[in-house]
Design an enzyme around this catalytic site. Structure first.
Site, PDB file in Angstrom:
ATOM      1  N   LYS A 119      66.207  43.532  50.266  1.00  0.00           N
ATOM      2  CA  LYS A 119      66.930  45.224  49.634  1.00  0.00           C
ATOM      3  C   LYS A 119      65.750  45.543  48.755  1.00  0.00           C
ATOM      4  O   LYS A 119      66.254  46.602  48.950  1.00  0.00           O
ATOM      5  CB  LYS A 119      68.200  44.684  49.787  1.00  0.00           C
ATOM      6  CG  LYS A 119      68.606  44.136  50.815  1.00  0.00           C
ATOM      7  CD  LYS A 119      70.124  44.114  50.740  1.00  0.00           C
ATOM      8  CE  LYS A 119      71.497  43.931  51.691  1.00  0.00           C
ATOM      9  NZ  LYS A 119      72.283  44.557  52.082  1.00  0.00           N
ATOM     10  N   LYS A 201      67.595  41.777  62.471  1.00  0.00           N
ATOM     11  CA  LYS A 201      69.156  41.718  62.483  1.00  0.00           C
ATOM     12  C   LYS A 201      69.841  43.178  62.696  1.00  0.00           C
ATOM     13  O   LYS A 201      69.627  44.053  62.105  1.00  0.00           O
ATOM     14  CB  LYS A 201      70.138  40.832  61.931  1.00  0.00           C
ATOM     15  CG  LYS A 201      71.120  41.332  60.617  1.00  0.00           C
ATOM     16  CD  LYS A 201      71.592  41.143  60.069  1.00  0.00           C
ATOM     17  CE  LYS A 201      71.862  41.491  58.589  1.00  0.00           C
ATOM     18  NZ  LYS A 201      73.023  40.634  57.936  1.00  0.00           N
ATOM     19  N   LYS A 204      75.143  46.973  59.692  1.00  0.00           N
ATOM     20  CA  LYS A 204      76.111  48.413  60.059  1.00  0.00           C
ATOM     21  C   LYS A 204      75.449  49.065  58.987  1.00  0.00           C
ATOM     22  O   LYS A 204      75.136  50.536  59.726  1.00  0.00           O
ATOM     23  CB  LYS A 204      77.506  47.545  59.232  1.00  0.00           C
ATOM     24  CG  LYS A 204      77.617  47.507  58.223  1.00  0.00           C
ATOM     25  CD  LYS A 204      78.938  47.072  57.627  1.00  0.00           C
ATOM     26  CE  LYS A 204      79.593  45.585  56.920  1.00  0.00           C
ATOM     27  NZ  LYS A 204      78.677  45.291  56.484  1.00  0.00           N
TER      28      LYS A 204
HETATM   29  N1  AQP Z   1      73.894  41.013  62.985  1.00  0.00           N
HETATM   30  C1  AQP Z   1      74.419  40.043  62.983  1.00  0.00           C
HETATM   31  N2  AQP Z   1      74.922  38.764  63.157  1.00  0.00           N
HETATM   32  C2  AQP Z   1      75.298  38.009  62.980  1.00  0.00           C
HETATM   33  N3  AQP Z   1      76.271  38.056  61.864  1.00  0.00           N
HETATM   34  C3  AQP Z   1      76.187  38.702  61.603  1.00  0.00           C
HETATM   35  N4  AQP Z   1      76.756  39.657  60.475  1.00  0.00           N
HETATM   36  C4  AQP Z   1      76.471  40.474  60.158  1.00  0.00           C
HETATM   37  N5  AQP Z   1      75.615  41.402  60.814  1.00  0.00           N
HETATM   38  C5  AQP Z   1      75.250  40.572  61.927  1.00  0.00           C
HETATM   39  C6  AQP Z   1      77.619  38.954  59.202  1.00  0.00           C
HETATM   40  O1  AQP Z   1      78.868  39.613  59.530  1.00  0.00           O
HETATM   41  C7  AQP Z   1      79.350  39.058  58.075  1.00  0.00           C
HETATM   42  C8  AQP Z   1      79.259  39.916  56.701  1.00  0.00           C
HETATM   43  O2  AQP Z   1      78.727  40.062  56.454  1.00  0.00           O
HETATM   44  P1  AQP Z   1      78.305  41.397  55.247  1.00  0.00           P
HETATM   45  O3  AQP Z   1      79.281  42.693  55.469  1.00  0.00           O
HETATM   46  O4  AQP Z   1      78.828  40.854  54.139  1.00  0.00           O
HETATM   47  O5  AQP Z   1      76.700  41.736  55.413  1.00  0.00           O
HETATM   48  P2  AQP Z   1      75.436  41.445  55.859  1.00  0.00           P
HETATM   49  O6  AQP Z   1      76.009  40.431  56.371  1.00  0.00           O
HETATM   50  O7  AQP Z   1      74.552  41.937  55.195  1.00  0.00           O
HETATM   51  O8  AQP Z   1      76.178  43.032  56.873  1.00  0.00           O
HETATM   52  P3  AQP Z   1      75.270  43.728  57.689  1.00  0.00           P
HETATM   53  O9  AQP Z   1      76.126  44.433  58.449  1.00  0.00           O
HETATM   54  O10 AQP Z   1      73.696  43.655  57.879  1.00  0.00           O
HETATM   55  O11 AQP Z   1      75.533  45.045  56.147  1.00  0.00           O
HETATM   56  P4  AQP Z   1      73.959  45.871  55.304  1.00  0.00           P
HETATM   57  O12 AQP Z   1      73.955  46.907  56.091  1.00  0.00           O
HETATM   58  O13 AQP Z   1      75.191  46.456  54.972  1.00  0.00           O
HETATM   59  O14 AQP Z   1      73.238  44.517  54.867  1.00  0.00           O
HETATM   60  C9  AQP Z   1      78.334  37.668  57.010  1.00  0.00           C
HETATM   61  O15 AQP Z   1      78.671  36.470  57.860  1.00  0.00           O
HETATM   62  C10 AQP Z   1      77.354  37.758  58.137  1.00  0.00           C
HETATM   63  O16 AQP Z   1      76.411  36.903  58.099  1.00  0.00           O
END
Ligand code: AQP
Length: 335
Positions: A119, A201, A204
């Protein structure tokens, strides 16, 4: 109580950041499991808004995303009479315990976190202290509720490990105060990769909207995004090492339909990518249809959302404040 074993239910805490439109990745990697876990465990689910400000947010959009994420938790079927649903910033003890635990966390161990490295490269113009100490806040989230289990996706394993290390270090100083959390590997699980770059991965916050499928995307958008998903030139639907794009699509279809990857391969034997992509899109559209309808209902009434989540925060704060009190007393604070 667990009615089959007659023992207290294990406590589980999990959270999701209101950092954008929730995706198929969030759904298959986390939310779908949360719904399934509700009856088996004593669950606390939070909108992790404090974590989200490590990346700069536009205020009005951020506020709306918090409401959307709260509405989504209800829409996927989390039940406030069964689980505790709350917004992290409504329970001040998260920030309080985070500060305390940061004094029991080493600079070196935070420096080794891969998410920080990733990040800070991605947001090189804003490498703030919150981004660095994010795992301490996560440790506070977990340890505040004496969580027995934490559902972990692949990318969260390192963070759970540091929470365990912080708790163990604290307990070595003051006795058995903090519960050491164990990882919970969910029954249904999938790491969903970007539809445009399947080595990354699905996220969002990805600026390329074709890389992710939102839970509330319209059926047309879902179909279009799957049709545009990158594939390879092999032309057959078979899981094989190195075929990241096809492996991802098979894994998505398999997790959504409950069919094994082998069954999926058989079903699409001799068929083309075009037909396969439409079938995936249709399965995802059907999976999301009731959720999108629920979402439209819940998001209309912000007052009701606030009421539900304030009540959840009160229950959460009751547990969290007692835990912070216990920790502070052990350290020697005057209470
Ligand atoms: N691509 C993914 N596949 C499987 N699991 C996923 N998670 C996120 N992306 C995937 C799971 O979603 C939960 C919540 O995640 P989060 O919102 O706390 O943050 P994150 O993992 O950083 O999700 P994002 O979508 O990638 O958000 P941003 O873009 O803001 O960094 C977690 O249990 C995560 O494992």
């Amino acid at each position: 109580m667990n009615e089959t074993t007659n023992t207290p239910k294990k406590r589980v805490l999990s959270g999701i950041q209101p950092s954008g439109v929730l995706t198929l990745g969030n759904y298959l990697g986390a939310l779908k499991n949360w719904k399934a876990m509700q009856s088996e465990f004593d669950c606390l689910f939070m909108v992790a808004d404090l974590h989200t400000i490590t990346i700069r947010q536009e205020p009005a959009k951020f506020r709306q995303q918090i409401y959307n994420t709260a509405a989504m938790l209800l829409s996927i079927g989390l039940d406030p009479s069964q689980s505790t649903l709350f917004i992290q910033s409504h329970v001040a003890a998260h920030a309080q315990l985070c500060w305390i635990l940061s004094c029991y966390t080493q600079f070196g161990e935070l420096s080794r976190m891969t998410q920080f490295k990733e990040k800070s490269q991605k947001h090189a113009d804003n490498v703030n202290a919150g981004l660095f100490s994010y795992p301490v806040l996560m440790a506070a989230d977990i340890l505040l509720y004496a969580s027995d289990l934490v559902p972990v996706g692949h990318d969260q394993k390192q963070h759970l490990e540091i929470s365990r290390n912080i708790a163990t270090r604290f307990n070595n100083c003051y006795g058995d105060v903090l519960t050491i959390p164990e990882p919970y590997i969910p029954k249904i699980g999938a790491r969903v990769m970007s539809l445009q770059n399947p080595t990354k991965k699905m996220s969002k916050s990805d600026e390329n909207v074709n890389a992710w499928v939102g839970i509330v995307d319209s059926p047309d958008d879902i179909l279009r995004k799957f049709k545009r998903a990158v594939t390879d030139s092999e032309g057959c639907i078979r899981m094989q090492p190195g075929r990241d794009a096809i492996n991802n699509l098979i894994s998505i279809y398999s997790t959504v339909t409950g069919k094994s990857p082998e069954q999926v391969e058989q079903q699409f034997e001799g068929k083309g990518y075009g037909e396969f992509k439409v079938a995936i899109a249709e399965a995802v559209i059907e999976e999301f249809r009731p959720i999108r309808e629920n979402f439209e209902y819940y998001i209309k009434d912000k007052k009701e959302l606030e009421r539900i989540f304030k009540a959840g925060a009160e229950s959460a704060a009751h547990i969290a404040n007692r835990q912070v009190g216990k920790v502070m007393k052990k350290i020697g604070f005057v209470l």
